[in-house]
Design a protein around this motif. Sequence first.
Motif, short mmCIF file in Angstrom:
data_model
loop_
_atom_site.label_atom_id
_atom_site.label_comp_id
_atom_site.label_asym_id
_atom_site.label_seq_id
_atom_site.Cartn_x
_atom_site.Cartn_y
_atom_site.Cartn_z
N LEU A 252 -2.22 -6.07 -4.88
CA LEU A 252 -1.10 -6.42 -5.74
C LEU A 252 0.25 -6.12 -5.09
N GLY A 253 0.22 -5.67 -3.84
CA GLY A 253 1.46 -5.44 -3.11
C GLY A 253 1.93 -4.00 -3.06
N TRP A 254 1.21 -3.09 -3.71
CA TRP A 254 1.56 -1.67 -3.64
C TRP A 254 0.97 -1.08 -2.36
N ARG A 255 1.37 0.16 -2.03
CA ARG A 255 0.90 0.78 -0.79
C ARG A 255 0.32 2.17 -1.07
N PRO A 256 -0.78 2.22 -1.82
CA PRO A 256 -1.37 3.53 -2.13
C PRO A 256 -2.00 4.15 -0.89
N PRO A 257 -1.95 5.47 -0.76
CA PRO A 257 -2.54 6.11 0.42
C PRO A 257 -4.06 6.13 0.37
N MET A 258 -4.65 5.98 -0.83
CA MET A 258 -6.10 6.02 -0.96
C MET A 258 -6.65 4.60 -0.97
N ARG A 259 -7.09 4.15 0.21
CA ARG A 259 -7.73 2.85 0.35
C ARG A 259 -8.91 2.98 1.29
N THR A 260 -9.67 1.91 1.42
CA THR A 260 -10.90 1.97 2.21
C THR A 260 -10.63 2.42 3.65
N ASN A 261 -9.58 1.89 4.27
CA ASN A 261 -9.27 2.30 5.64
C ASN A 261 -8.97 3.79 5.72
N ALA A 262 -8.30 4.32 4.70
CA ALA A 262 -8.01 5.76 4.68
C ALA A 262 -9.30 6.56 4.64
N ALA A 263 -10.27 6.09 3.84
CA ALA A 263 -11.56 6.79 3.76
C ALA A 263 -12.25 6.82 5.12
N LEU A 264 -12.21 5.70 5.83
CA LEU A 264 -12.85 5.63 7.14
C LEU A 264 -12.14 6.52 8.16
N GLU A 265 -10.81 6.57 8.07
CA GLU A 265 -10.04 7.34 9.04
C GLU A 265 -10.18 8.85 8.81
N ILE A 266 -10.16 9.30 7.55
CA ILE A 266 -10.28 10.74 7.31
C ILE A 266 -11.69 11.22 7.60
N ALA A 267 -12.66 10.29 7.61
CA ALA A 267 -14.03 10.68 7.95
C ALA A 267 -14.17 10.97 9.43
N ARG A 268 -13.27 10.44 10.27
CA ARG A 268 -13.32 10.77 11.70
C ARG A 268 -12.37 11.91 12.04
N GLY A 269 -11.48 12.26 11.10
CA GLY A 269 -10.55 13.36 11.34
C GLY A 269 -9.36 12.94 12.17
N ALA A 270 -8.46 13.88 12.38
CA ALA A 270 -7.25 13.62 13.17
C ALA A 270 -6.97 14.85 14.02
N ILE A 271 -7.75 15.00 15.09
CA ILE A 271 -7.61 16.15 15.98
C ILE A 271 -7.43 15.67 17.41
N GLY A 272 -6.85 16.53 18.23
CA GLY A 272 -6.62 16.16 19.62
C GLY A 272 -6.18 17.36 20.43
N ASP A 273 -5.86 17.11 21.67
CA ASP A 273 -5.45 18.16 22.60
C ASP A 273 -3.95 18.07 22.85
#
Length: 427
Positions: A252-273
Amino acid sequence: MKILLTGATGLIGSALAYRLMQEGHDIIGLARHRSRSLRLKGWAIVDIASMREPADWLPYLAGIDAVVNCAGVLQDSPQECAEGVHSTGVATLFAACEQSGIRRVIHLSAIGVDRERPSTFSSTKYAGDRQLMTRDLEWVILRPSVVLGRSAFGASALIRSLASLPVVPLMPDTQPLQVVQLSDVLATISFFLKADAPSRLELELAGPDRLQMGDVVAQYRNWYGWGAAHKIIVPRPLSHVLYRLGDLVGALGWRPPMRTNAALEIARGAIGDPAPWMSVTGIRPQSLQEALAAEPAAIQDKWFARLYLLKAVIFPVLVAFWIGTGLISLTSGYASGVQLMRSTGAGALSGAAVIAGALADMAIGVGIAWRPLTRYGLYAALPLSSFYAVAATVLRPDLWTEPLGPLFKIIPILVLHLVALAILDER
């Protein structure tokens, strides 16, 4: 320098524009919509996804010394195309920079996309990275983790709002984060805009601590001065429903942070060196605890945290209210509506008046739901509600003293629309 900054209205882009202006640079901001608060020397209103040829970029690159690309979208929607913004559009930008002799290009990607790409977001981000690496340019690819700062949008706004709850719901399958401070990201970009800065580098921008989502939320809750909260893990079936609802709202044109791509991305985490980043730039990334301790929370921070989640309730309620009243007027409530109109002397026009009012109500509900029209829908609701109140006062003043107070209820309805207008802007 004269710098073309794409994604100039985003969390990183808008903060970067202010910093670079303070350092004496001239900034040309590029975004799909011009910011009313960001006072830049120039604006280019462009949808990057529509830029299919290098020639499309050349008018915007005249006189430019460097390009910083901060543009990004979480997921496809009717207004946004991840592949167009992250890959195709920037590929033509990089080619145009090469053609026009612009050497320095700083490109914001995302941490971990060179290792794992579970979603369209990460796969298209990495495709854009690879496009840049093939060019004969002085390129720098920065891959930040989840970026947190005083400003908040998307995931950072959601984290703050979760911290306002006495019981914190956490999604299942979330992996650790090394959140990075916005100020450190800005300092890094500024470093690489220097004439003697190294180039042709890929660097991960990650904070010093690996934290679970619950730990990040707890640190914000402590920053607000609130006690520890109980944490619960959302059942997996319910989490799937919530992510799908987020997809629907995104459509509908909104930009909620909770969407399918967000679920996939948080499942891999956000870590690095962060070691290579620190070695090249000399920047020591702040921990979340250090950053929060440096600037105490103000009352407006607490207001935002509480209102952000209420926003997700207010707008669906208003949509349901307007569409629901229209549907009721056309179905089970039609006869009662006609009878009420006849009591005002409308006569043969009673049925038409009920239908017209129902259609107007439903149109406002649809307008509020469709993000490009939301502001217009809210504005339209104010005079229509006022018209109902005035007309009823003239024709049926007794409705003010009815036991259920039907006309008195218009007052809080008007106030709720004003609240919705006040919190409508996302950034």
